[in-house]
Design an enzyme around this catalytic site. Sequence first.
Site, PDB file in Angstrom:
ATOM      1  N   HIS A 120      -7.505   0.653   1.665  1.00 45.03           N
ATOM      2  CA  HIS A 120      -6.718   0.809   0.016  1.00 45.03           C
ATOM      3  C   HIS A 120      -7.861   1.366  -1.086  1.00 45.03           C
ATOM      4  O   HIS A 120      -7.533   1.667  -2.154  1.00 45.03           O
ATOM      5  CB  HIS A 120      -5.335   0.476   0.256  1.00 45.03           C
ATOM      6  CG  HIS A 120      -4.047   1.081  -0.699  1.00 45.03           C
ATOM      7  ND1 HIS A 120      -4.613   2.154   0.028  1.00 45.03           N
ATOM      8  CD2 HIS A 120      -2.680   0.548  -0.502  1.00 45.03           C
ATOM      9  CE1 HIS A 120      -3.354   2.505  -0.500  1.00 45.03           C
ATOM     10  NE2 HIS A 120      -1.765   1.713  -1.045  1.00 45.03           N
ATOM     11  N   TYR A 149      -6.896  -8.259  -2.018  1.00 42.75           N
ATOM     12  CA  TYR A 149      -7.417  -6.808  -1.471  1.00 42.75           C
ATOM     13  C   TYR A 149      -8.653  -6.436  -1.376  1.00 42.75           C
ATOM     14  O   TYR A 149      -8.683  -5.146  -1.468  1.00 42.75           O
ATOM     15  CB  TYR A 149      -6.186  -5.940  -2.736  1.00 42.75           C
ATOM     16  CG  TYR A 149      -5.219  -6.771  -2.487  1.00 42.75           C
ATOM     17  CD1 TYR A 149      -4.395  -6.401  -1.402  1.00 42.75           C
ATOM     18  CD2 TYR A 149      -4.616  -7.285  -3.540  1.00 42.75           C
ATOM     19  CE1 TYR A 149      -2.896  -6.873  -1.425  1.00 42.75           C
ATOM     20  CE2 TYR A 149      -3.042  -7.717  -3.486  1.00 42.75           C
ATOM     21  CZ  TYR A 149      -2.689  -7.296  -2.141  1.00 42.75           C
ATOM     22  OH  TYR A 149      -0.845  -7.587  -2.191  1.00 42.75           O
ATOM     23  N   ASN A 152       1.183   6.470  -2.522  1.00 40.69           N
ATOM     24  CA  ASN A 152       2.051   6.269  -3.979  1.00 40.69           C
ATOM     25  C   ASN A 152       1.172   6.043  -5.320  1.00 40.69           C
ATOM     26  O   ASN A 152       1.523   6.159  -6.014  1.00 40.69           O
ATOM     27  CB  ASN A 152       2.982   4.640  -3.813  1.00 40.69           C
ATOM     28  CG  ASN A 152       3.716   4.841  -2.544  1.00 40.69           C
ATOM     29  OD1 ASN A 152       4.242   5.746  -2.262  1.00 40.69           O
ATOM     30  ND2 ASN A 152       3.979   4.227  -1.427  1.00 40.69           N
ATOM     31  N   ASP A 159      -8.195   6.633  -0.979  1.00 35.64           N
ATOM     32  CA  ASP A 159      -8.142   6.706  -0.549  1.00 35.64           C
ATOM     33  C   ASP A 159      -7.193   7.730   0.705  1.00 35.64           C
ATOM     34  O   ASP A 159      -6.195   8.203   0.212  1.00 35.64           O
ATOM     35  CB  ASP A 159      -7.877   5.317   1.074  1.00 35.64           C
ATOM     36  CG  ASP A 159      -6.513   5.269   0.717  1.00 35.64           C
ATOM     37  OD1 ASP A 159      -5.198   5.579   1.668  1.00 35.64           O
ATOM     38  OD2 ASP A 159      -6.089   4.865  -0.892  1.00 35.64           O
ATOM     39  N   ASN A 163      -0.228   1.637  -6.371  1.00 31.38           N
ATOM     40  CA  ASN A 163       1.379   2.250  -6.132  1.00 31.38           C
ATOM     41  C   ASN A 163       1.673   2.421  -8.103  1.00 31.38           C
ATOM     42  O   ASN A 163       2.326   2.996  -8.553  1.00 31.38           O
ATOM     43  CB  ASN A 163       2.960   1.789  -6.078  1.00 31.38           C
ATOM     44  CG  ASN A 163       3.635   0.673  -6.015  1.00 31.38           C
ATOM     45  OD1 ASN A 163       1.988   0.066  -6.673  1.00 31.38           O
ATOM     46  ND2 ASN A 163       4.240   0.120  -6.023  1.00 31.38           N
TER      47      ASN A 163
END
Length: 193
Positions: free
Chosen positions: A21, A16, A114, A93, A68
């Site tokens: 994100h 990631y 989330n 973000d 989340n």
Amino acid sequence: MKVKLVVGLGNPGKAYANTRHNMGFMVLDEIANRLDVTKWKERDNALYFDTHLDFCRVVFIKPQNFINLSGDVMIKFVKYLNIKTEDILIISDDLDLPIGSIKLKEKGSSGGHNGLKNIENQLGTNEYKRIKIGISNDKEMDTKDYVLGKLSISEKKALLPIIQNVADAVLASITTPFPELMSKYNTRVKNEK
């Protein structure tokens, strides 16, 4: 001594890294760089470092749950360090803001994010400070694929000064009243699309 908490949102792991994100992580990395932090500590499923700035202890955390569940990690630090909600700052973000935009807010809805929803649930209020970094939105792509997509070279180039600006705002927030920061750092750019 007053303790402040700065939470950068993102998803953990190499898969990631460099995704849309992970703006919160990128800002904290920039701050760690400036403060010559070479080693992050680990506790309660977070990477963190702390420092003293202007007679204040400031704890910077990158939750290592998925985004989340950021609030689940953050709340452990809040309880352990007895941090007041007004001393928390979240960096995330924002799909609804064009790339290049920064929005500082003292309260408000999660806007469908989330990570912010989870933080609001854990704090029991939406009255916490946040800095949102615009990542724009590609309506032709599934939202999940878009936010987890890697930044292009041109996006990275466009976002670098934004990340530096947000790092400036975070460090200034230790001593500057938030409304003052909002008038100085809130920037809105028009979408090119």
